[in-house]
Write an enzyme that holds these catalytic residues in place. Structure first.
Site, PDB file in Angstrom:
ATOM      1  CG  PHE A 184      46.153  43.461  46.868  1.00 40.06           C
ATOM      2  CD1 PHE A 184      46.499  42.528  45.909  1.00 40.06           C
ATOM      3  CD2 PHE A 184      45.996  43.034  48.174  1.00 40.06           C
ATOM      4  CE1 PHE A 184      46.684  41.190  46.246  1.00 40.06           C
ATOM      5  CE2 PHE A 184      46.192  41.707  48.525  1.00 40.06           C
ATOM      6  CZ  PHE A 184      46.529  40.781  47.549  1.00 40.06           C
ATOM      7  CD  GLU A 239      39.654  47.318  24.741  1.00 43.19           C
ATOM      8  OE1 GLU A 239      38.421  47.232  24.737  1.00 43.19           O
ATOM      9  OE2 GLU A 239      40.353  47.017  25.716  1.00 43.19           O
ATOM     10  CG  HIS A 273      37.409  44.334  27.092  1.00 46.91           C
ATOM     11  ND1 HIS A 273      37.594  45.682  27.131  1.00 46.91           N
ATOM     12  CD2 HIS A 273      36.937  44.001  28.314  1.00 46.91           C
ATOM     13  CE1 HIS A 273      37.252  46.159  28.324  1.00 46.91           C
ATOM     14  NE2 HIS A 273      36.841  45.147  29.069  1.00 46.91           N
ATOM     15  NE  ARG A 276      44.107  54.941  44.835  1.00 52.35           N
ATOM     16  CZ  ARG A 276      42.903  55.407  45.129  1.00 52.35           C
ATOM     17  NH1 ARG A 276      42.692  56.678  45.242  1.00 52.35           N
ATOM     18  NH2 ARG A 276      41.882  54.599  45.305  1.00 52.35           N
ATOM     19  NE  ARG A 331      37.677  50.152  31.276  1.00 54.11           N
ATOM     20  CZ  ARG A 331      36.995  49.061  31.666  1.00 54.11           C
ATOM     21  NH1 ARG A 331      37.548  47.869  31.621  1.00 54.11           N
ATOM     22  NH2 ARG A 331      35.750  49.164  32.070  1.00 54.11           N
ATOM     23  NE  ARG A 373      34.762  44.686  43.982  1.00 51.78           N
ATOM     24  CZ  ARG A 373      34.266  45.886  44.258  1.00 51.78           C
ATOM     25  NH1 ARG A 373      33.656  46.092  45.393  1.00 51.78           N
ATOM     26  NH2 ARG A 373      34.345  46.872  43.400  1.00 51.78           N
ATOM     27  CB  ILE A 374      39.794  42.128  40.220  1.00 49.79           C
ATOM     28  CG1 ILE A 374      38.299  42.328  39.932  1.00 49.79           C
ATOM     29  CG2 ILE A 374      40.428  41.240  39.143  1.00 49.79           C
ATOM     30  CD1 ILE A 374      37.986  43.111  38.665  1.00 49.79           C
ATOM     31  N   GLY A 387      37.280  39.657  29.842  1.00 50.30           N
ATOM     32  CA  GLY A 387      37.372  39.463  31.292  1.00 50.30           C
ATOM     33  C   GLY A 387      36.106  38.970  31.957  1.00 50.30           C
TER      34      GLY A 387
END
Ligand code: 8YV
Length: 307
Positions: free
Chosen positions: A139, A250, A268, A162, A221, A141-142, A270
């Protein structure tokens, strides 16, 4: 690029294909700075082969492609580009969530294959987003930007992080245990950084805890998920579907993944907006220029080397 061309002796790998390791080493030898991407593995061997590097400026917020301990041991600052890609990444998280819940990929394929016979009352019925529970794993920034979007969609948001977070910073979501985020959610979205602790954070055991109607969304990731275990969980309908922007190896996909109907796959993307990538480039250059001018770079991930 224009800034670098104006302000430095700048060598750019101009080809569409990724630079090979040998090309990166040859290009960076004798230079002060390296701007790298997720495709470049920057480790002790590379740093020693390119002796003289004063800074490694990563084009991206995630820096698992760089052995930061090796850079720190050589007193080389490593920088990244946080903040500017938060909204773009949260947006694509929602794009994947909506697409997989509402079966947009299947609908697209149906139309393009010219197999759509017209509206049917029970055709491609998907899952409700409004009123559903979204779990956010990581939890920062993104993750928080995703929670704000979820609130607007009328979702209940729970999260696992965490470390404990200040409640006033995260008003729209409730912290629960790691097992509970998995057990309670209709959608699980991953936003932890990738490192040895988050390797295969979602594996067979975690999929077994999830509800059969749950969807997994991954924009962080690939190796945060055991992709082979995910394929099995999807094939056996242990979970309902997945929206993936990142993959374990990837650009390769785990066998069977691309054949599944209940997944939406993105390459990928984002941070792939013109505005976001421009800002990422500018920040990478700001960081690099600061170090070269013996100033403090704005985004250093190993600030202990700055003294
Ligand atoms: C980049 C990303 O496109 O910032 C990150 O961590 O994954 C993406 O925004 C990629 O890292 C390019 O290096």
């Amino acid at each position: 690029m224009e800034r670098l061309e104006r302000e430095s002796d700048f060598l750019w790998h101009r080809e569409e294909r990724a630079a090979t390791r040998a090309e990166v080493i040859a290009g960076a030898q004798g230079r002060d700075a390296l701007i790298c991407t997720i495709l470049d593995r920057v480790d002790a061997e590379l740093l020693d082969a390119c002796g003289g590097l004063k800074v490694v400026a990563n084009f991206g917020v995630g820096f698992n492609n760089i052995d930061v301990a090796a850079a720190t041991a050589r007193k080389i600052p490593v920088t990244n580009t946080p903040g500017v890609l938060t909204d773009a990444t949260a947006d694509i998280t929602f794009a994947l969530l909506l697409a997989v819940a509402r079966r947009l990929g299947e609908g697209e394929r149906l139309i393009r294959a010219q197999k759509w016979g017209g509206w049917e009352p029970l055709q491609l019925l998907g899952a409700d987003v409004s009123g559903a529970t979204l779990s956010i794993i990581g939890f920062g920034r993104i993750g928080q930007a995703v929670a704000r979007r979820a609130e607007a969609f009328g979702m209940r948001v729970i999260y696992w992080n965490r470390s404990a977070l200040d409640k006033s910073v995260v008003p729209v979501a409730t912290a629960v245990s790691f097992e509970d985020v998995l057990r309670q959610s209709d959608f699980v979205s991953l936003h932890v950084a990738y490192n040895s602790e988050t390797h295969h954070l979602l594996d067979e055991r975690q999929f077994a805890l999830m509800k059969p109607n749950a969807f997994v969304i991954n924009t962080t990731r690939g190796p945060v998920i055991n992709e082979a275990a995910l394929v099995r969980a999807l094939q056996t309908k242990q979970i309902a579907g997945a929206g993936l922007d990142v993959f374990e190896r990837e650009p390769q996909l785990a066998p069977g993944l691309a054949e599944l109907e209940n997944v939406v796959l993105a390459p990928h993307l984002g941070s792939a907006t013109i505005g976001t990538r421009t800002k990422m480039g500018m920040i990478a250059v700001d960081n690099l220029m600061a170090v070269c001018a013996a100033l403090r770079p704005p985004n250093c991930v190993n600030p202990e080397v700055l003294g």
